[in-house]
Write an enzyme that holds these catalytic residues in place. Structure first.
Site, PDB file in Angstrom:
ATOM      1  N   CYS A   1       0.812  -1.227   0.000  1.00  0.00           N
ATOM      2  CA  CYS A   1       0.000   0.000   0.000  1.00  0.00           C
ATOM      3  C   CYS A   1       0.844   1.275   0.000  1.00  0.00           C
ATOM      4  CB  CYS A   1      -0.924   0.019   1.212  1.00  0.00           C
ATOM      5  SG  CYS A   1      -2.020  -1.397   1.335  1.00  0.00           S
ATOM      6  N   ILE A   2       2.010   1.236   0.611  1.00  0.00           N
ATOM      7  CA  ILE A   2       2.802   2.460   0.759  1.00  0.00           C
ATOM      8  C   ILE A   2       3.988   2.513  -0.202  1.00  0.00           C
ATOM      9  CG2 ILE A   2       2.140   2.704   3.175  1.00  0.00           C
ATOM     10  CD1 ILE A   2       5.017   1.762   3.905  1.00  0.00           C
TER      11      ILE A   2
END
Length: 206
Positions: free
Chosen positions: A196-197
């Protein structure tokens, strides 16, 4: 930049690089994202923007992802391609977790699916962590949420008894890459994971 009328996030799709895209109905057809879109509309945009010729629709994501601050079904904690023709799937084995039903449905669908090249998919299962609940309910911890980099894989771990099992699966499906685990509990507590990051950076043709 390729403009598009649809709303999507990086965690909302996975592609195999050969024309196949994995997505969920609850993200792509979400009234908060694409209120008037149909599956045909989404598939047309995937074709126009990504060159995708086959969309594999999963009905939903993991249970916790539908909480107030969840993504309403991002694919990147459910399933991903490790190579064309091979899909890695979150496998919740414990009957006390509501995601056991989700995993069973997803696995059954993908085992019958074919990709853009007409291949029957090989489904590789990766266990969900043994941890089932935290103070806020059933966890959505997932080893599917990982980053592939040059020569390696950065994987989520959870100080969990299934961490090593999951890392071994990743070593098997990514042969020749070093697999490194990073404790992702604080990331998941804030709504995301390692995938996600991060974002893969393609090489530039010389």
């Amino acid at each position: 930049i390729v403009p598009s009328p649809i709303v999507n996030e990086g965690g909302g799709i996975h592609v195999d690089g050969e024309g196949t895209v994995l997505l969920t109905e609850t993200v792509q057809l979400d009234p908060g994202r694409n209120p008037d879109a149909t599956k045909a509309d989404i598939e047309a945009e995937m074709a126009r923007c990504l060159g995708a010729t086959k969309c594999l629709w999963l009905p939903r994501g993991l249970t916790r992802d539908y909480d107030e601050f969840g993504t309403r079904g991002h694919i990147d904690i459910v399933a991903t391609f490790t190579e064309p023709g091979v899909v890695l799937v979150h496998d919740q084995e414990h009957p006390d977790h509501p995601d056991q039903a989700v995993s069973a449905e997803v696995i059954a669908l993908l085992e019958q699916a074919t990709d853009a090249a007409g291949r029957r998919l090989r489904v590789e299962r990766i266990p969900a962590p043994a941890t089932l609940f935290d103070d806020d309910g059933p966890v959505d911890y997932s080893y599917v949420n990982h980053l592939v980099v040059n020569g390696g894989v950065i994987a989520c771990t959870f100080a969990d008894e299934h961490d090593e099992r999951a890392l071994e699966v990743l070593r098997r499906v990514y042969p020749g890459r070093e697999v490194v685990g990073v404790d992702a509990r604080e990331l998941f507590a804030r709504g995301g994971g390692i995938h996600c990051i991060t974002q893969q950076q393609p090489s530039v043709a010389g």
